[in-house]
Write a protein that holds these residues in place. Sequence first.
Motif, PDB file in Angstrom:
ATOM      1  N   THR A  19       0.857  -1.181   0.000  1.00  0.00           N
ATOM      2  CA  THR A  19       0.000   0.000   0.000  1.00  0.00           C
ATOM      3  C   THR A  19       0.895   1.233   0.000  1.00  0.00           C
ATOM      4  N   HIS A  20       0.455   2.300  -0.684  1.00  0.00           N
ATOM      5  CA  HIS A  20       1.279   3.513  -0.686  1.00  0.00           C
ATOM      6  C   HIS A  20       0.600   4.630   0.106  1.00  0.00           C
ATOM      7  N   TYR A  21       1.454   5.444   0.721  1.00  0.00           N
ATOM      8  CA  TYR A  21       1.007   6.511   1.624  1.00  0.00           C
ATOM      9  C   TYR A  21       1.723   7.815   1.291  1.00  0.00           C
ATOM     10  N   THR A  22       1.084   8.918   1.633  1.00  0.00           N
ATOM     11  CA  THR A  22       1.740  10.225   1.591  1.00  0.00           C
ATOM     12  C   THR A  22       1.921  10.684   3.032  1.00  0.00           C
ATOM     13  N   LEU A  23       3.172  10.855   3.429  1.00  0.00           N
ATOM     14  CA  LEU A  23       3.495  11.253   4.802  1.00  0.00           C
ATOM     15  C   LEU A  23       3.936  12.713   4.828  1.00  0.00           C
ATOM     16  N   THR A  24       3.408  13.455   5.766  1.00  0.00           N
ATOM     17  CA  THR A  24       3.839  14.831   5.977  1.00  0.00           C
ATOM     18  C   THR A  24       4.808  14.846   7.152  1.00  0.00           C
ATOM     19  N   VAL A  25       6.030  15.295   6.908  1.00  0.00           N
ATOM     20  CA  VAL A  25       7.064  15.313   7.952  1.00  0.00           C
ATOM     21  C   VAL A  25       7.466  16.753   8.216  1.00  0.00           C
ATOM     22  N   ASN A  26       7.328  17.177   9.469  1.00  0.00           N
ATOM     23  CA  ASN A  26       7.694  18.533   9.860  1.00  0.00           C
ATOM     24  C   ASN A  26       9.210  18.714   9.797  1.00  0.00           C
TER      25      ASN A  26
END
Length: 222
Positions: free
Chosen positions: A164-171
């Motif tokens: 499965t693919h995800y979009t991660l937001t990293v500060n």
Amino acid sequence: MKKSINPVFLFIFLFWGISVFSQDKKKFSNIDGVMSKIIPDHKIDFWVLVHNSYGKNKEVKISGTKQDYVPQFSGFNLRPGEESFYYIVYSVGGKISYITEIKDLKDFMGKADNVEEAALSAVLEGYMIDEQFVDIAANYYEDSSSYYLDLGKITSKECPYQKTHYTLTVNKSTGVISNVKDNGPYMEVYTKKCPNNPRLLKIEKKEEPKDESKKQPVKKRK
């Protein structure tokens, strides 16, 4: 009569264009390239990144004056399904140490200093940089405050094997993953042993044979 362009409108248009352009996704070249961008969190004498593929060691990166070290026969695997692993050799105050377990990579990197370290921090959380599907699960874009990583994850090793693919937001300031968007599966592999294999589920329903025999009238005896 020519109409003059409103300077405010022109500024907004240019700003919008730059913002859209800055969100163009960039691809991670490969895992070797990502690993080579590690910036150690503490002062060290030297460090070497080694990739062992099918029993053969390759020094991917050497930083500082390399000293003699003992080749390792185990390490952390960043390519599921491949007979390979990485390990890191480093020296602090003349003492040589080895990183052969992925959990120890966190202390070596510290807080994410760049997008590559941000991606590796996500790998420590179970995600993967999928070199086979770069457009889906090995790319990113960024703005002034965050990295936006498209990464994969093995979500099932059973039937079917699934990624499965995800979009991660990293500060950028804290290195913390602040948001995760599930984009759904992008790969499913069924085997003959899978009871839920779509091919096996398409069982043709056999029509019940019709009884075409006609009942003969009973002959009465005269």
